[in-house]
Design a protein around this motif. Sequence first.
Motif, PDB file in Angstrom:
ATOM      1  N   VAL A   8       0.875  -1.165   0.000  1.00  0.00           N
ATOM      2  CA  VAL A   8       0.000   0.000   0.000  1.00  0.00           C
ATOM      3  C   VAL A   8       0.919   1.223   0.000  1.00  0.00           C
ATOM      4  CG1 VAL A   8      -1.733   1.321   1.260  1.00  0.00           C
ATOM      5  CG2 VAL A   8      -1.845  -1.173   1.241  1.00  0.00           C
ATOM      6  N   TYR A   9       0.749   2.084  -0.977  1.00  0.00           N
ATOM      7  CA  TYR A   9       1.587   3.276  -1.107  1.00  0.00           C
ATOM      8  C   TYR A   9       0.999   4.413  -0.278  1.00  0.00           C
ATOM      9  CZ  TYR A   9       4.283   1.040  -4.772  1.00  0.00           C
ATOM     10  OH  TYR A   9       5.106   0.183  -5.466  1.00  0.00           O
ATOM     11  N   PHE A  15       2.548   7.720  -6.837  1.00  0.00           N
ATOM     12  CA  PHE A  15       1.477   7.544  -7.826  1.00  0.00           C
ATOM     13  C   PHE A  15       1.827   8.262  -9.125  1.00  0.00           C
ATOM     14  CE2 PHE A  15      -2.404   8.873  -9.940  1.00  0.00           C
ATOM     15  CZ  PHE A  15      -3.154   7.704  -9.975  1.00  0.00           C
ATOM     16  N   PHE A  16       2.248   9.516  -9.015  1.00  0.00           N
ATOM     17  CA  PHE A  16       2.526  10.296 -10.212  1.00  0.00           C
ATOM     18  C   PHE A  16       3.828   9.853 -10.890  1.00  0.00           C
ATOM     19  CE2 PHE A  16      -0.194  13.231  -7.690  1.00  0.00           C
ATOM     20  CZ  PHE A  16      -1.277  13.208  -8.539  1.00  0.00           C
ATOM     21  N   SER A  17       4.846   9.531 -10.138  1.00  0.00           N
ATOM     22  CA  SER A  17       6.128   9.160 -10.746  1.00  0.00           C
ATOM     23  C   SER A  17       6.103   7.758 -11.359  1.00  0.00           C
ATOM     24  CB  SER A  17       7.272   9.276  -9.738  1.00  0.00           C
ATOM     25  OG  SER A  17       7.138   8.314  -8.710  1.00  0.00           O
ATOM     26  N   LEU A  18       5.276   6.863 -10.827  1.00  0.00           N
ATOM     27  CA  LEU A  18       5.210   5.488 -11.326  1.00  0.00           C
ATOM     28  C   LEU A  18       4.000   5.223 -12.214  1.00  0.00           C
ATOM     29  CD1 LEU A  18       6.233   3.601  -8.045  1.00  0.00           C
ATOM     30  CD2 LEU A  18       7.662   4.060 -10.061  1.00  0.00           C
ATOM     31  N   ASP A  19       3.216   6.265 -12.507  1.00  0.00           N
ATOM     32  CA  ASP A  19       1.999   6.121 -13.302  1.00  0.00           C
ATOM     33  C   ASP A  19       1.106   5.035 -12.704  1.00  0.00           C
ATOM     34  OD1 ASP A  19       0.149   6.635 -15.304  1.00  0.00           O
ATOM     35  OD2 ASP A  19       1.127   5.339 -16.770  1.00  0.00           O
ATOM     36  N   GLY A  20       0.675   5.293 -11.462  1.00  0.00           N
ATOM     37  CA  GLY A  20      -0.063   4.305 -10.691  1.00  0.00           C
ATOM     38  C   GLY A  20      -1.534   4.169 -11.012  1.00  0.00           C
ATOM     39  N   SER A  21      -2.032   4.898 -11.990  1.00  0.00           N
ATOM     40  CA  SER A  21      -3.446   4.827 -12.326  1.00  0.00           C
ATOM     41  C   SER A  21      -3.873   3.392 -12.609  1.00  0.00           C
ATOM     42  CB  SER A  21      -3.739   5.687 -13.551  1.00  0.00           C
ATOM     43  OG  SER A  21      -5.108   5.641 -13.887  1.00  0.00           O
ATOM     44  N   ILE A  22      -4.988   3.007 -12.023  1.00  0.00           N
ATOM     45  CA  ILE A  22      -5.679   1.734 -12.214  1.00  0.00           C
ATOM     46  C   ILE A  22      -5.064   0.582 -11.421  1.00  0.00           C
ATOM     47  CG2 ILE A  22      -6.556   0.035 -13.881  1.00  0.00           C
ATOM     48  CD1 ILE A  22      -6.469   2.202 -16.004  1.00  0.00           C
ATOM     49  N   VAL A  23      -3.777   0.632 -11.084  1.00  0.00           N
ATOM     50  CA  VAL A  23      -3.131  -0.545 -10.492  1.00  0.00           C
ATOM     51  C   VAL A  23      -2.552  -0.338  -9.099  1.00  0.00           C
ATOM     52  CG1 VAL A  23      -2.602  -1.604 -12.710  1.00  0.00           C
ATOM     53  CG2 VAL A  23      -0.957  -0.032 -11.678  1.00  0.00           C
ATOM     54  N   MET A  24      -2.257   0.890  -8.716  1.00  0.00           N
ATOM     55  CA  MET A  24      -1.571   1.141  -7.443  1.00  0.00           C
ATOM     56  C   MET A  24      -2.571   1.234  -6.300  1.00  0.00           C
ATOM     57  SD  MET A  24       1.008   4.268  -6.476  1.00  0.00           S
ATOM     58  CE  MET A  24       2.413   3.641  -7.380  1.00  0.00           C
ATOM     59  N   LYS A  25      -2.280   0.506  -5.218  1.00  0.00           N
ATOM     60  CA  LYS A  25      -3.098   0.593  -4.020  1.00  0.00           C
ATOM     61  C   LYS A  25      -2.561   1.720  -3.148  1.00  0.00           C
ATOM     62  CE  LYS A  25      -3.789  -3.946  -5.136  1.00  0.00           C
ATOM     63  NZ  LYS A  25      -3.007  -4.447  -6.264  1.00  0.00           N
ATOM     64  N   LEU A  26      -3.454   2.628  -2.761  1.00  0.00           N
ATOM     65  CA  LEU A  26      -3.074   3.833  -2.019  1.00  0.00           C
ATOM     66  C   LEU A  26      -3.752   3.870  -0.656  1.00  0.00           C
ATOM     67  CD1 LEU A  26      -3.633   6.319  -4.950  1.00  0.00           C
ATOM     68  CD2 LEU A  26      -1.405   5.699  -4.010  1.00  0.00           C
ATOM     69  N   SER A  27      -3.034   4.393   0.329  1.00  0.00           N
ATOM     70  CA  SER A  27      -3.656   4.661   1.626  1.00  0.00           C
ATOM     71  C   SER A  27      -4.688   5.763   1.448  1.00  0.00           C
ATOM     72  CB  SER A  27      -2.595   5.107   2.632  1.00  0.00           C
ATOM     73  OG  SER A  27      -2.085   6.385   2.268  1.00  0.00           O
ATOM     74  N   THR A  28      -5.525   5.938   2.439  1.00  0.00           N
ATOM     75  CA  THR A  28      -6.554   6.975   2.382  1.00  0.00           C
ATOM     76  C   THR A  28      -5.940   8.348   2.128  1.00  0.00           C
ATOM     77  OG1 THR A  28      -7.985   5.717   3.860  1.00  0.00           O
ATOM     78  CG2 THR A  28      -8.417   8.081   3.684  1.00  0.00           C
ATOM     79  N   ASP A  29      -4.925   8.711   2.914  1.00  0.00           N
ATOM     80  CA  ASP A  29      -4.308  10.037   2.761  1.00  0.00           C
ATOM     81  C   ASP A  29      -3.663  10.214   1.399  1.00  0.00           C
ATOM     82  OD1 ASP A  29      -5.146  10.769   5.292  1.00  0.00           O
ATOM     83  OD2 ASP A  29      -3.221  10.302   6.241  1.00  0.00           O
TER      84      ASP A  29
END
Length: 117
Positions: A8-9, A15-29
């Motif tokens: 969980v990132y 997100f922006f540097s790795l192009d995390g759209s659609i695949v990256m799991k993010l914490s709430t913040d």
Amino acid sequence: MTIDHFRVYDSSDDFFSLDGSIVMKLSTDAAIAVCELAVQHGLVVARIEGGIWHFPGFEARFDCIWDGAGPPVDPGAAERNNQRAAEFIRSESPPHDVFVVTSPPMTGWKPGQRGGF
């Protein structure tokens, strides 16, 4: 660097540097920060999918999906849309603690980019 699907990132920068759209799991913040900064990166939040993190897996929840504007969209409309996306995340957390953000360019999907859900 590639996206670790068993993590969980906590940083919108990742997100922006790795192009995390659609695949990256993010914490709430981190997910809220992505929504708040997306327009500065030329992105519109098209979908939020929330769930619960069970190390090392993500339990997607069908009761935590938000669909926003799809591209093309002007920056003002994208900003309003993205703020609604951030509010959705705030309203769903807790119990949801992990989010996947789909954020195509405001100008339209890139050729070969996954989308059009």
